[in-house]
Design an enzyme around this catalytic site. Structure first.
Site, PDB file in Angstrom:
ATOM      1  N   HIS A 189      40.857   0.472  11.547  1.00 31.73           N
ATOM      2  CA  HIS A 189      41.742  -0.655  11.234  1.00 31.73           C
ATOM      3  C   HIS A 189      43.118  -0.390  11.838  1.00 31.73           C
ATOM      4  O   HIS A 189      43.894   0.402  11.317  1.00 31.73           O
ATOM      5  CB  HIS A 189      41.850  -0.824   9.715  1.00 31.73           C
ATOM      6  CG  HIS A 189      42.340  -2.176   9.291  1.00 31.73           C
ATOM      7  ND1 HIS A 189      43.136  -2.963  10.080  1.00 31.73           N
ATOM      8  CD2 HIS A 189      42.138  -2.894   8.142  1.00 31.73           C
ATOM      9  CE1 HIS A 189      43.401  -4.103   9.451  1.00 31.73           C
ATOM     10  NE2 HIS A 189      42.808  -4.076   8.284  1.00 31.73           N
ATOM     11  N   HIS A 192      47.252  -5.887  11.191  1.00 29.63           N
ATOM     12  CA  HIS A 192      47.717  -6.543   9.963  1.00 29.63           C
ATOM     13  C   HIS A 192      48.847  -5.845   9.224  1.00 29.63           C
ATOM     14  O   HIS A 192      49.030  -6.034   8.030  1.00 29.63           O
ATOM     15  CB  HIS A 192      46.533  -6.768   9.003  1.00 29.63           C
ATOM     16  CG  HIS A 192      45.408  -7.512   9.614  1.00 29.63           C
ATOM     17  ND1 HIS A 192      44.136  -7.539   9.077  1.00 29.63           N
ATOM     18  CD2 HIS A 192      45.336  -8.257  10.755  1.00 29.63           C
ATOM     19  CE1 HIS A 192      43.336  -8.260   9.842  1.00 29.63           C
ATOM     20  NE2 HIS A 192      44.047  -8.708  10.869  1.00 29.63           N
ATOM     21  N   TYR A 194      49.252  -2.508   8.736  1.00 31.21           N
ATOM     22  CA  TYR A 194      48.909  -1.235   8.115  1.00 31.21           C
ATOM     23  C   TYR A 194      49.333  -0.076   9.032  1.00 31.21           C
ATOM     24  O   TYR A 194      50.008  -0.278  10.036  1.00 31.21           O
ATOM     25  CB  TYR A 194      47.425  -1.186   7.792  1.00 31.21           C
ATOM     26  CG  TYR A 194      47.012  -2.181   6.731  1.00 31.21           C
ATOM     27  CD1 TYR A 194      47.559  -2.129   5.449  1.00 31.21           C
ATOM     28  CD2 TYR A 194      46.082  -3.182   6.998  1.00 31.21           C
ATOM     29  CE1 TYR A 194      47.185  -3.037   4.464  1.00 31.21           C
ATOM     30  CE2 TYR A 194      45.703  -4.104   6.020  1.00 31.21           C
ATOM     31  CZ  TYR A 194      46.251  -4.028   4.762  1.00 31.21           C
ATOM     32  OH  TYR A 194      45.887  -4.933   3.787  1.00 31.21           O
TER      33      TYR A 194
END
Length: 385
Positions: A189, A192, A194
């Site tokens: 990931h 977004h 993070y």
């Protein structure tokens, strides 16, 4: 089968990955893993969706004490990839998906600046932020006013070199353990707002050392992390990397304003060992840059030569923040025809489907056999079906 959707059901092969179709269950935070450990209900949830070509799990916290935190799904019930209980829980998930004929990757996750201090599996540790800041405080953010008053405004400090190294090592360890319990590759990931995205975005990375600078220089953290993961898992498993323009801190943020800037961001990450770029955007059919119909995934493929995965409202008739009930309509089916046409043209290689598959485990079969799609209800987020 409707010939217009036939491209979605062509096989796909890359490194050791073998998929029966091009449909990917996109990662979606669920929060049904008490103490970070997925149980039989989570295993059954994923196994029921094994008809999709590939399952990418919800975000799974890596082996770092500040990886997870917050209330609700982002708190104690978010899963992690470390510790005997959690790893055995994930082994059961993998076994159930494989027994059902599916393929599955874990999405390894560190919340970075988005973590709420004083919460999560290790409430005693402080959150880590590349430059000590949460991001711009005057933008349109995807968080509550209370969050803006507390987490976003909390004072912080830049991460030390040793703290940066610890986070990179935590991804590598969790990737190795994931492969040891049977996963078919690794998803990372990097979007977004993070941790990995915190280093990529100028709104959260103001560093002047080796981890900061211009678009290309800010990729140093992501590239080193990918290299560390690749060293641990070896050359054959695929590495899928999610990235986005928008951030939770600023929904209108742009990681790269031009294709050239995007090439500067993605090039070093591709060279580090990524096989598939998952370009996360709200609408798959929105052109990313003026003068070209390519979406974010399409540009990733064009610029890096790597495989690409699109996502954004596939199988629904509105975007993720536009309506509470969407889906079972002619417009939603036409939406699928459009994404299949773009896939057939080679713009991207895989198609991520989120809410539609979360709501209906039979969605892939319904598309293949031409059955009517079920209307999506936002309440499906609250249960495992």
């Amino acid at each position: 089968m409707d010939e217009r959707i036939a491209p979605l059901f062509s096989p796909f092969a890359l490194r050791s990955l073998r998929l029966a179709n091009r449909i990917v269950m996109a990662p979606m935070t669920r929060g049904f893993s008490p103490n970070g450990t997925p149980g039989a209900d989570v295993a059954a949830y994923y196994a029921r969706r094994a008809d999709t070509g590939l399952i990418i799990t919800e975000g799974v916290g890596v082996d770092h004490p500040a990886a997870l935190g917050g209330s609700g799904v982002d708190g104690d019930n978010a899963p992690h990839m470390y510790g005997k209980a959690a790893l055995e829980g994930w082994r059961a998930v993998v076994d159930a998906v494989h027994a059902a004929g599916g393929v599955i990757l874990p999405q390894l996750w560190h919340q970075g600046v988005m973590r709420e201090m004083g919460t999560g599996p290790h409430p005693e540790v402080e959150s880590v932020r590349p430059s000590g800041i949460w991001g711009p405080l005057d933008r349109t953010a995807m968080v509550s006013p209370h969050y803006m008053e507390t987490v976003a405004g909390e004072p912080g400090r830049p991460m030390s070199d040793s703290e940066v190294a610890d986070v990179i090592a935590s991804f590598a360890r969790s990737a190795r353990w994931a492969m040891e319990i049977g996963f078919d590759g690794i998803a990372i990931h990097g979007a977004h707002g993070y941790m990995i995205d915190n280093f990529l975005w100028e709104g959260t990375n103001r560093r002047t050392d080796r981890w900061g600078g211009d678009h290309r220089a800010r990729t140093a953290f992501a590239a080193e992390l990918v290299r560390a993961v690749r060293r641990e898992i070896g050359p054959e498993p695929v590495v899928n990397f999610r990235f986005s323009q928008w951030k939770q801190q600023d929904v209108r943020a742009r990681l790269a304003e031009t294709p050239q800037q995007l090439a500067e961001v993605l090039g070093p990450i591709a060279d580090a060992g990524v096989d598939i770029f998952d370009g996360s955007q709200r609408y798959f059919d929105r052109p990313e840059y003026d003068g070209s119909p390519l979406n974010l995934a399409g540009w990733a493929k064009k610029l890096t030569g790597k495989a690409a995965q699109t996502v954004g409202g596939v199988g629904l008739n509105s975007g993720v923040y536009d309506s509470k009930k969407t889906g079972g309509s002619d417009a939603a089916v036409e939406n699928v025809h459009k994404v299949a046409e773009r896939l057939a043209r080679g713009e991207f290689d895989l198609v991520g489907v989120g809410r539609a598959i979360m709501h209906d485990p039979e969605w892939t079969r319904r598309i293949r056999e031409g059955d009517e799609l079920l209307p999506f209800d936002e309440g499906s987020r609250l249960v495992l079906t």
